[in-house]
Structure formats: C-alpha cells, structure tokens
Design a protein around this motif. Structure first.
Motif, PDB file in Angstrom:
ATOM      1  N   GLY A 151       0.965  -1.119   0.150  1.00  0.00           N
ATOM      2  CA  GLY A 151      -0.043  -0.054   0.010  1.00  0.00           C
ATOM      3  C   GLY A 151       0.895   1.206   0.075  1.00  0.00           C
ATOM      4  O   GLY A 151       2.011   1.199   0.289  1.00  0.00           O
ATOM      5  N   GLU A 152       0.230   2.103  -0.473  1.00  0.00           N
ATOM      6  CA  GLU A 152       1.012   3.609  -0.479  1.00  0.00           C
ATOM      7  C   GLU A 152       1.389   3.938   1.048  1.00  0.00           C
ATOM      8  O   GLU A 152       0.779   3.442   2.025  1.00  0.00           O
ATOM      9  CB  GLU A 152       0.280   4.758  -1.237  1.00  0.00           C
ATOM     10  N   ALA A 153       2.298   5.148   1.141  1.00  0.00           N
ATOM     11  CA  ALA A 153       2.414   5.583   2.221  1.00  0.00           C
ATOM     12  C   ALA A 153       1.467   6.215   3.109  1.00  0.00           C
ATOM     13  O   ALA A 153       0.499   6.696   2.443  1.00  0.00           O
ATOM     14  CB  ALA A 153       3.681   6.625   2.406  1.00  0.00           C
ATOM     15  N   GLY A 154       1.151   5.512   4.463  1.00  0.00           N
ATOM     16  CA  GLY A 154      -0.113   6.154   5.309  1.00  0.00           C
ATOM     17  C   GLY A 154      -1.442   5.378   4.917  1.00  0.00           C
ATOM     18  O   GLY A 154      -2.601   5.680   5.714  1.00  0.00           O
ATOM     19  N   ALA A 155      -1.386   4.269   4.107  1.00  0.00           N
ATOM     20  CA  ALA A 155      -2.606   3.624   3.705  1.00  0.00           C
ATOM     21  C   ALA A 155      -2.929   2.837   4.866  1.00  0.00           C
ATOM     22  O   ALA A 155      -4.020   2.195   4.994  1.00  0.00           O
ATOM     23  CB  ALA A 155      -2.363   2.497   2.513  1.00  0.00           C
ATOM     24  N   GLY A 156      -2.138   2.354   5.884  1.00  0.00           N
ATOM     25  CA  GLY A 156      -2.514   1.835   7.214  1.00  0.00           C
ATOM     26  C   GLY A 156      -1.752   0.220   7.079  1.00  0.00           C
ATOM     27  O   GLY A 156      -2.495  -0.746   7.810  1.00  0.00           O
ATOM     28  N   LYS A 157      -0.570   0.110   6.400  1.00  0.00           N
ATOM     29  CA  LYS A 157       0.084  -1.177   6.512  1.00  0.00           C
ATOM     30  C   LYS A 157       0.342  -1.513   8.018  1.00  0.00           C
ATOM     31  O   LYS A 157       0.190  -2.660   8.343  1.00  0.00           O
ATOM     32  CB  LYS A 157       1.188  -1.226   5.436  1.00  0.00           C
ATOM     33  N   SER A 158       1.084  -0.615   8.705  1.00  0.00           N
ATOM     34  CA  SER A 158       1.661  -0.876   9.891  1.00  0.00           C
ATOM     35  C   SER A 158       0.681  -1.238  10.920  1.00  0.00           C
ATOM     36  O   SER A 158       0.526  -1.958  11.626  1.00  0.00           O
ATOM     37  CB  SER A 158       2.516   0.260  10.334  1.00  0.00           C
ATOM     38  N   ALA A 159      -0.739  -0.268  10.705  1.00  0.00           N
ATOM     39  CA  ALA A 159      -1.734  -0.620  11.762  1.00  0.00           C
ATOM     40  C   ALA A 159      -2.267  -2.202  11.432  1.00  0.00           C
ATOM     41  O   ALA A 159      -2.640  -2.568  12.457  1.00  0.00           O
ATOM     42  CB  ALA A 159      -2.701   0.671  11.425  1.00  0.00           C
ATOM     43  N   LEU A 160      -2.317  -2.410  10.355  1.00  0.00           N
ATOM     44  CA  LEU A 160      -2.995  -3.829   9.873  1.00  0.00           C
ATOM     45  C   LEU A 160      -1.975  -4.855  10.466  1.00  0.00           C
ATOM     46  O   LEU A 160      -2.436  -5.907  11.080  1.00  0.00           O
ATOM     47  CB  LEU A 160      -3.184  -4.241   8.504  1.00  0.00           C
ATOM     48  N   VAL A 161      -0.734  -4.730  10.368  1.00  0.00           N
ATOM     49  CA  VAL A 161       0.298  -5.739  10.837  1.00  0.00           C
ATOM     50  C   VAL A 161       0.306  -5.851  12.418  1.00  0.00           C
ATOM     51  O   VAL A 161       0.380  -6.723  12.923  1.00  0.00           O
ATOM     52  CB  VAL A 161       1.719  -5.398  10.375  1.00  0.00           C
ATOM     53  N   ASP A 162       0.047  -4.548  13.043  1.00  0.00           N
ATOM     54  CA  ASP A 162       0.178  -4.406  14.579  1.00  0.00           C
ATOM     55  C   ASP A 162      -1.044  -5.152  15.102  1.00  0.00           C
ATOM     56  O   ASP A 162      -1.113  -6.099  15.933  1.00  0.00           O
ATOM     57  CB  ASP A 162      -0.053  -3.054  14.823  1.00  0.00           C
ATOM     58  N   ALA A 163      -2.218  -5.064  14.273  1.00  0.00           N
ATOM     59  CA  ALA A 163      -3.616  -5.706  14.793  1.00  0.00           C
ATOM     60  C   ALA A 163      -3.344  -7.442  14.551  1.00  0.00           C
ATOM     61  O   ALA A 163      -3.745  -8.033  15.364  1.00  0.00           O
ATOM     62  CB  ALA A 163      -4.610  -5.189  13.935  1.00  0.00           C
ATOM     63  N   VAL A 164      -2.765  -7.555  13.578  1.00  0.00           N
ATOM     64  CA  VAL A 164      -2.608  -9.161  13.109  1.00  0.00           C
ATOM     65  C   VAL A 164      -1.685  -9.620  14.394  1.00  0.00           C
ATOM     66  O   VAL A 164      -1.948 -11.044  14.947  1.00  0.00           O
ATOM     67  CB  VAL A 164      -2.019  -9.383  11.842  1.00  0.00           C
ATOM     68  N   VAL A 165      -0.557  -8.857  14.772  1.00  0.00           N
ATOM     69  CA  VAL A 165       0.434  -9.331  15.707  1.00  0.00           C
ATOM     70  C   VAL A 165      -0.339  -9.595  17.063  1.00  0.00           C
ATOM     71  O   VAL A 165      -0.082 -10.652  17.644  1.00  0.00           O
ATOM     72  CB  VAL A 165       1.639  -8.431  15.990  1.00  0.00           C
ATOM     73  N   GLY A 166      -1.460  -8.749  17.134  1.00  0.00           N
ATOM     74  CA  GLY A 166      -2.069  -8.798  18.561  1.00  0.00           C
ATOM     75  C   GLY A 166      -2.986 -10.024  18.415  1.00  0.00           C
ATOM     76  O   GLY A 166      -3.538 -10.577  19.518  1.00  0.00           O
ATOM     77  N   ASP A 167      -3.419 -10.322  17.235  1.00  0.00           N
ATOM     78  CA  ASP A 167      -4.587 -11.625  17.033  1.00  0.00           C
ATOM     79  C   ASP A 167      -3.757 -12.793  17.000  1.00  0.00           C
ATOM     80  O   ASP A 167      -4.592 -13.799  16.878  1.00  0.00           O
ATOM     81  CB  ASP A 167      -5.170 -11.503  15.971  1.00  0.00           C
ATOM     82  N   LEU A 168      -2.547 -13.335  16.932  1.00  0.00           N
ATOM     83  CA  LEU A 168      -1.780 -14.408  16.806  1.00  0.00           C
ATOM     84  C   LEU A 168      -2.137 -15.270  17.798  1.00  0.00           C
ATOM     85  O   LEU A 168      -2.357 -14.932  18.965  1.00  0.00           O
ATOM     86  CB  LEU A 168      -0.438 -13.882  16.690  1.00  0.00           C
ATOM     87  N   PRO A 169      -2.125 -16.706  17.380  1.00  0.00           N
ATOM     88  CA  PRO A 169      -2.626 -17.706  18.287  1.00  0.00           C
ATOM     89  C   PRO A 169      -1.595 -17.733  19.517  1.00  0.00           C
ATOM     90  O   PRO A 169      -0.558 -17.163  19.474  1.00  0.00           O
ATOM     91  CB  PRO A 169      -2.755 -18.711  17.595  1.00  0.00           C
TER      92      PRO A 169
END
Length: 879
Positions: free
Chosen positions: A30-48
């Motif tokens: 995604g472009e800069a500021g599109a929310g890539k890091s936010a998505l990844v941070d959320a996924v890390v929090g959801d890991l089993p």
C-alpha cells in the motif's frame, strides 16, 4: 482497522495454518499512510497463543548498507546474500523449538538490495516450518519479490488501498464520531480516502466540524498541511523537539533528542499525545520516533535550508562519531577539507558500500586533487561491491577528473562492468603502465589479467598475471585474483592440466583457510576441465563446506561452485547429488539474479532429465530455456555448454544425426577446439559418426581426439582405446575389436566418465554376444548395468541385450511409493542415505531443520518405512 476486517482475518487464518506446520508468507502492499503498519500491528495482537515475534524495520538511511535489514533479523550483516539467507533460516529453525514464529518486516521498499535478496531466498526455502513471514511494502517492487508476491500458491497478497466512503464512516465510529452518509462522503472526498489523513482529521477536528451539513472542512486538504497545523498548536519546547526528531530521521533515545533540541524530555509528552510521535522500547531505553514517515517529511520539508543546517549542527554535537560526521556534511555551507579528512579516516575499516558512502561525502566537501582521489576511490569500491548501477551514476564526475592512472583505472572498471571490453582494456592498459602510483598500477594490472583470460587470450593473461604477482602493494584479494588469472590463462593457452600446475605452488592439497575458497573453486573447475571429475568433486565439495563455515565467497562464485560440482557429479554418475547441486545453483541464479549463468544451469537440468530419467519433454523444456538465456545474455561458454547439453540429450535418445548436426563445425574441421575444453563430450561425436555408418569421419575424429588429448595432457587413454576397438568392429575386425575392448577395460581408471565406462562394457558384451559367447557377454553386460545405475535410457539398452541371452536382469528392488516422491524429497533421501543428520542435510540444501523433518516424514509415509536405517537399506531412489 476500518475496512480491513477481511484482510486481518485472512492473515490470522494463515497464522493458524502455520501452527500445524504449513509456513506462510504475507505481502502487505500500500501507499505511504494507507494503514499497512496498523494492519500488521493488529494481526500481531491476534496471533494464536505461543507465537514468538521477530520484527525488523527497513530504514531509508540504510538502503546502501549491505545486509542492514538482514542484520536486524539476526543474519550477522556480513557475507553474501546467499549466506545471509542461510543464517536467517538457522535462526528461524532454532526459534521454532520454542513455538511458532512470526517474522514481521516493515517497509521492505527501503531495504538494501542484499537484504531483500536474502529474505526472499529464506522464505522460498521454507517447508514444514512453523514460520509466518509478514512483509509490508509500497507498490513498485521490480525484483524477485514482485514475482513471488503474485504467486498465490506461496504468498497471500494483501493490497491496502484507499478507504471507501462507507469505511470512512466505520473509522469515524471507531473514533466515537457518528458520520452520516453526507459527512462521510465529504471527509472521503477531502482526503481521497487516505487512511492516515482520515485518522488525523478525526483526531484534530471536533465532531461538530466533521458532521455539519454545509461548508467545507476547516482543515487543510493535504496531510502535510494538517501535520504542520497540528504542530503549530503545540507548545514551543515540543515544536523544538519535533524539529530535532525530524533532523535525526530515525528512532532515537528520548534524552538524546531532548539534548539536541535543548529542551526537557517531558516536552515529548505533548508530541506523543498529538498522535504525531510514538514511544517504544529500544536497546538504550525509551526511543521516540514520528508515528509515520509522512509526518517527518511534512515537518522537515517546511524548514528553510539555513534552519536545516543549524539543526544538523546541533545534531552533530550530540550524536556518535560516525553519525555526527554525516550531520556535519549536511550542515556544511562550502568546502571543508578538515571534515573531508575526518570522513576519510572514518571510512577505514568499513565495508565497501559504507566506506564508499563516506568517501563520496568526503569528496563533496573537499577541494582539488583530494576531492578527485576520494571520488575515484569511492566509485572503485562501489564497482568492487557489485553496485554497478550506483557506480555508473558517478561516471560523469569520474570523466571530469584530471587525466591520470587513477582515473583510467576507475573508467576501465566501469567500462568492463558495462560490457565494453575494448575501452576497458585501453583504460586499464594506460593505468597499468609503469611509472604510475604503485597501488594503482598493481590493481589495474590484476584487472587487466582478468579481462584477458575472460577474452580467451591466454598468453597475454599469463604474462600480465605474472607481472601482477611480482608487484608491490598487492592486496590479499588482488593476490588471489592474480593467481586465478594465471591458472585460467595457462588453461587457455595450454590446457587445464597446465593451469593446475600453475596453481599448485599457491594452493596446498588440503585447503583449510576460508580465505582461499575462491582459489579452491578455481582448482576444482580446472580439474573438471582436465577430465578429473572425481578430484573436481572433492575440491568443489570442500569449497562449498568452507563457505558454510565462513561466508567469504561471493554469491556468483558460490553459484559457480554448485554448478560445476553438478557437472562433475554427472560425469561420476552421482545423479542424486548432481540434481541437488543443480537445483541449488538454479535457486541462487534466481535469488541473486545471476542471469549470465542461467543457460549453464538449464543445460545441467536438461542432461539430468534426458540422460538420467529419460524425460524428453522436460529435457526439451530446459534446452529451450537454455537457448533463450543464450540469446539474451549468452557468453561463448553459455552457448557451448548449451550445445553440449543438446548433444548429450540426443545421445541418450539415440539420435546420432542430431549430435552430428550440433557439432557440424567440428565434424567439418572448421571449428577450432579451445585448449580449455575438457574433451569429455568428444567421444559421443565419434560414436555418432559410427552409428550412421561413416567410418571415415569417425576415424578422422578419433585421430583428432587423440591429438587434442595429448596436446592438453588429458588422460583419455581408456576411452580412446575403446573407440578404436569400436572402429575396428565397424570395419569387420572382430578379433581386433575384442582385443581392443579388453585393453580399454584394463585401462579404466577412477576418473573415466561413468557413461563412457558403461558404454565400453556394454559394447564389449554385445560383441561377445554376437560372436556366440553368452557367458562372457553376460558378465560384461551385467557390469555395464551396474555402472549405469539408474540412468534410465542407457540401462534400458543393456537390459534389451541381456534379454537376448534370456538371462534375468539383476534384481533391483523398486521402492514402494518411490515414484511419488517430490524433487525435494528425493534430495533429502539422497543425503540421509549417506548417513547425514537432519542438521547436516539442512546445511547442504540451505533449508531449515524443520523443513528436513517435514520432507523426511513425507518420505517415510510414501515408502512405508519408519526409520532412517530402513531408508538407507533401500536402493537409492532413482532420479
């Protein structure tokens, strides 16, 4: 996470698969500021539960620092990209002992090329590993990652685009702001759905401003202006701290940036509360950084040049020595020879690319001859590091330097890397002329020797290499290059045996010093061309093992080592190992983009497919790929290698006319035969002439082969004697032929190519059978069958002759499920059958221990066995 629910769930689903031993790679773009890091941070929090997390973030300031990103992931930051990939795999393998592992790499678009290559090489080799790799990047990847990310079988691609109007409304609700359809549409139009901009406005504006029915939004229309507006509203000490943070342009300990700004550390509280910055744990305590690179860009771009220089001066007073130097450069308002001298000193002891960066900076602030010398040294380092595109960008500056040996050396290096051999030779010859600076003359002479042997001018290469080795100031690296040039130059003019004799004083029989790995590869290659494949196998195997212990060999030479080892193992009949090293060579070609040896790797695969498996469809596909590679970037070596591969496949198919067509120039006597060739391909051309009944041409080719072998001191006595026996047979001299076959069999030594050995025994047995001596015939035919092993086309021919004497062919157990094994499973079987441990197999194949366990488990299930001992007891699985 508005609008990202499906993507988030898909990635977490892959993480659950990882727990069960199915590795996964996720590419978030995604472009800069599109929310890539936010998505990844959320996924890390959801890991089993039980997942370990290893994170790294590429920095645009380190894009020229080799393996900087890989070092964050534990690869050590040294050696080639291939070695770094192996280090990554070893680390991931060890981490899996504690549970599944998530490897998160952010901003891959800013990673240095070597790290991108290393990471790609590592993820391609995952199999049976409990590893989830999540990579974020902006659009525009043009290397192997672009292809990998599009492969849906191996990679989940997540495109993080602009938010829709409905998703803007959803994001507003998450921020406690109820946006109706009209208000959501207005905010969407105002921000073009840019996630970071939407979030910023939701934080900055009141609900009344966001939801009113009419009028334009009071906030500026650009994220940069929004950022500056937010900064202006903060207290003065906080603004100063933000400017210092923008100057440093990296996460930094809070006390340090406060000292640069001249404010108290608590000035950061308001900056963090505004959402413009974030604080995280670092090696030296709390570190502060902008929440997003776009915030930093907005702050920095708003500063006037004079204020930027002032801030760089402030940063230089409070940072470490090396980093301070670069801020001093940025603060410089004109030439500063003292700063240039400090930069030159700082470059000492650094790797090539970091040193080149320092020297380029030094050249920029220096004057006169000093500035030119520093520029030329920097460009030479970039060429030596393989950064040819970066080096070429400085060519105009190099050309503007004063005439002299140093300028000629660098121009010669640039011309050589650009493929302009004529100008390169002229420039290097001028630089190597006596009377110049000793170091420059020596370096130019070594490079000239390499150019000359590459051009096939053996006499000149030898004379130049001898001259280089006698010169003062020879670096250890140039010394090794000069010895290689000497040996290969001698091969060019007198054959590989003579080249080996040249190399003998420099290299002991057993090499233990990893620094000599390149020389060991050169010796193994010469032994291959000297028709000593068993010795070649020993040296090339040792070189690869040394490279595992100490990563001193460049990626292209490691590829060469695997490539030449596969060639030698084909000659010795070790088909399983040849397939392994051919596959490894192909992976390195793909991972490190070594397109100039692609034809050679495809040629090896064609030979294995045709000569060993009898898979003509696969063989033709590989030959086509080799031909295409020759057409694109093919050297003379690549073209000749492809011709040999085509002829060998034709030999396996019993198509003698194709062989004679391939070597039409040789048959006509029009094509000169290079002194460097191994001659191991020539016997099949003699055979082809006999197969079509042209005894005159066969006799002429045999005489020329005998002469060529004598000129090169290559021992082909047994093969030549066997061909002579076959010529006698074709002329009707049966007794002479039988006697000749007997002499040839007695002369068979350990270095005789396996297929030639098998053909000799087969022909002898067939002649004995035709003569009416079935008992003696069977002895020879069964010996031939044992030699051919699992070379299917040749084995089938022998079996047909054994059937003629109604003798049951030797019992060869067929493994249950063997045909179902994948290529990688066969590779694992071949190594385990030799007694290797899982860790040793993993090192040999450049995979993880877990991958070996996974493949071995599949093998046991398919073959119906339960132990490694049972596997070793089985006949090796045919390739």
């Amino acid at each position: 996470m508005a609008g990202r629910g499906a993507e988030r769930a898909a990635i977490v689903g892959r993480a659950r698969d990882v727990v069960d031993g199915h590795p996964a790679v996720v590419w978030v773009e995604g472009e800069a500021g599109a929310g890539k890091s936010a998505l990844v941070d959320a996924v890390v929090g959801d890991l089993p539960d039980g997942f370990g997390v290893l994170r790294a973030e590429a920095d645009e300031l380190d894009v020229e620092e080799p393996l900087a990103l890989a070092a964050q992931l534990g690869a050590g930051g040294s050696g080639s990209a291939g070695h770094a990939a192996s280090e990554l795999l070893r680390g991931w393998s060890a981490a899996q002992d504690r549970g599944p592992l998530a490897v998160v790499v952010e901003d891959l678009h800013w990673a240095d090329p070597d790290s991108r290559t290393a990471l790609l090489g590592a993820v391609r080799r995952l199999a049976g590993d409990r590893v989830l790799v999540v990579v974020t990047s902006r659009p525009g990847a043009t290397d192997g990652w672009a292809r990998f990310a599009l492969d849906a079988r191996r990679c989940l691609r997540v495109d993080v685009g602009a938010l829709t109007g409905a998703e803007v409304a959803e994001l507003g609700a998450l921020h406690g702001v109820g946006l109706g359809p009209d208000a959501a549409a207005r905010l969407h139009a105002h921000t073009a759905g840019h996630a970071l901009h939407v979030r910023t406005l939701l934080t900055e504006l009141s609900p009344e401003q966001l939801t009113r029915r009419d009028g334009v939004l009071p906030a500026p229309r650009s994220l940069a202006a929004t950022t500056l507006a937010a900064l202006t509203a903060l207290p003065a000490p906080t603004r100063e701290l933000a400017l210092a943070l923008a100057t440093v342009a990296r996460p930094i300990p809070l006390p340090t940036v406060a000292r640069i700004a001249g404010v108290a550390p608590d000035a950061a509280d308001a900056l963090v509360a505004s959402g413009l910055a974030r604080v995280r744990d670092g090696d030296a305590g709390d570190e502060i950084a902008f929440a997003h690179p776009l915030h930093r860009v907005a702050v920095w771009d708003d500063l006037a040049p004079s204020r930027r220089r002032a801030w760089h001066r402030a940063a230089a007073r409070h940072l470490g020595a090396r980093e301070s130097l670069m801020h001093r450069v940025a603060a410089a308002e004109g030439p500063d020879d003292a700063l240039g001298a400090d930069l030159e000193i700082a470059a000492t002891g650094l790797g090539r690319v970091p040193a080149a960066r320092m020297l380029l900076a030094a050249a920029g602030v220096s004057t006169g001859e000093r500035a030119e010398r520093l520029l030329l040294d920097a460009v030479a380092l970039l060429v030596a590091a393989g950064r040819h595109r970066q080096a070429a960008a400085h060519r105009p500056a190099v050309e503007s330097c004063a005439d002299g040996p140093h300028r000629d050396l660098v121009l010669g290096m640039l011309d050589w890397e650009a493929g302009d051999a004529g100008p390169a030779e002229a420039a290097l010859s001028r630089a190597a002329a006596p009377g110049g600076p000793p170091g420059i003359v020596t370096a130019a002479t070594v490079r000239l020797a390499v150019l000359l042997y590459t051009a096939g001018r053996g006499d000149e290469a030898v004379a130049t290499a001898v001259r280089a080795l006698a010169m003062p100031g020879l670096t250890t690296e140039d010394e090794r290059e000069a010895w290689i040039a000497l040996a290969v130059g001698e091969q060019m003019r007198s054959g590989a045996v003579a080249g080996l004799a040249r190399l003998e004083p420099r290299l002991p029989p057993v090499v233990a010093d990893p620094a000599d790995t390149d020389l060991l590869v050169a010796r193994g290659t010469l032994e291959f061309f000297a028709a000593r494949p068993a010795r070649a196998v020993a040296d090339l195997t040792a070189a690869i093992q040394l490279s595992h212990a100490a990563p001193t060999m460049a990626g292209d030479r490691l590829t060469r080592a695997h490539l030449q080892l596969a060639n030698a193992q084909i000659l010795t009949g070790d088909w399983a190992s040849a397939a392994i090293h051919a596959r490894l060579a192909s992976r390195l070609v793909d991972e490190e983009d070594l397109v100039w040896v692609r034809a050679q790797t495809e040629g090896i695969h064609a030979r294995l497919a045709g000569c060993v498996r009898g898979d003509w469809t696969a063989a033709e596909a590989h030959l086509r790929a080799a031909g295409e590679a020759v057409g694109q970037l093919g050297s003379l070596e690549a073209a000749f290698t492809t011709l040999i591969a085509r002829a060998l496949v034709a030999d396996a198919r019993q198509d003698p006319r194709e062989i004679l067509t391939v070597f039409g120039g040789l048959v006509a006597g029009a094509a000169p035969v290079p002194m460097s060739t191994a001659l191991t391909w020539w016997p099949m051309v003699v055979d082809a002439a006999l197969d079509v009944g042209d005894t005159a041409t066969a006799a002429e080719l045999l005489a020329r082969l005998r002469t060529a072998a004598e000129e090169r001191s290559i021992d082909l006595h047994a093969v030549v004697t066997g061909l002579g026996a076959r010529l006698d047979e074709a002329r009707g001299d049966v007794e002479g032929a039988i006697a000749g076959y007997e002499r040839a069999t007695e002369a068979l030594g350990p270095e005789v190519v396996l297929l030639d050995r098998g053909k000799l025994l087969h022909r002898h047995g067939r002649l004995l059978l035709d003569r009416g001596d079935p008992a003696s015939a069977r002895e020879r035919l069964e010996a031939a069958l044992a030699v051919f092993g699992h070379a299917a086309p040749y084995e089938a021919r022998v079996r047909r002759d054994l059937d003629r004497i109604r003798a049951a062919s030797p019992s060869v157990p067929v493994q249950r499920g063997a045909a179902e094994l994948t290529e990688r499973e066969r590779e694992v079987v071949a190594l385990v059958a030799r007694g290797m441990t899982n860790r040793e197999v993993a090192a040999e194949l450049y995979v993880t221990d877990k991958a070996v366990e996974y493949h071995l488990g599949n093998v046991f299930a398919k073959l119906g066995i339960r132990s490694r001992r049972a596997l070793r007891d089985l006949t090796p699985v045919p390739h």
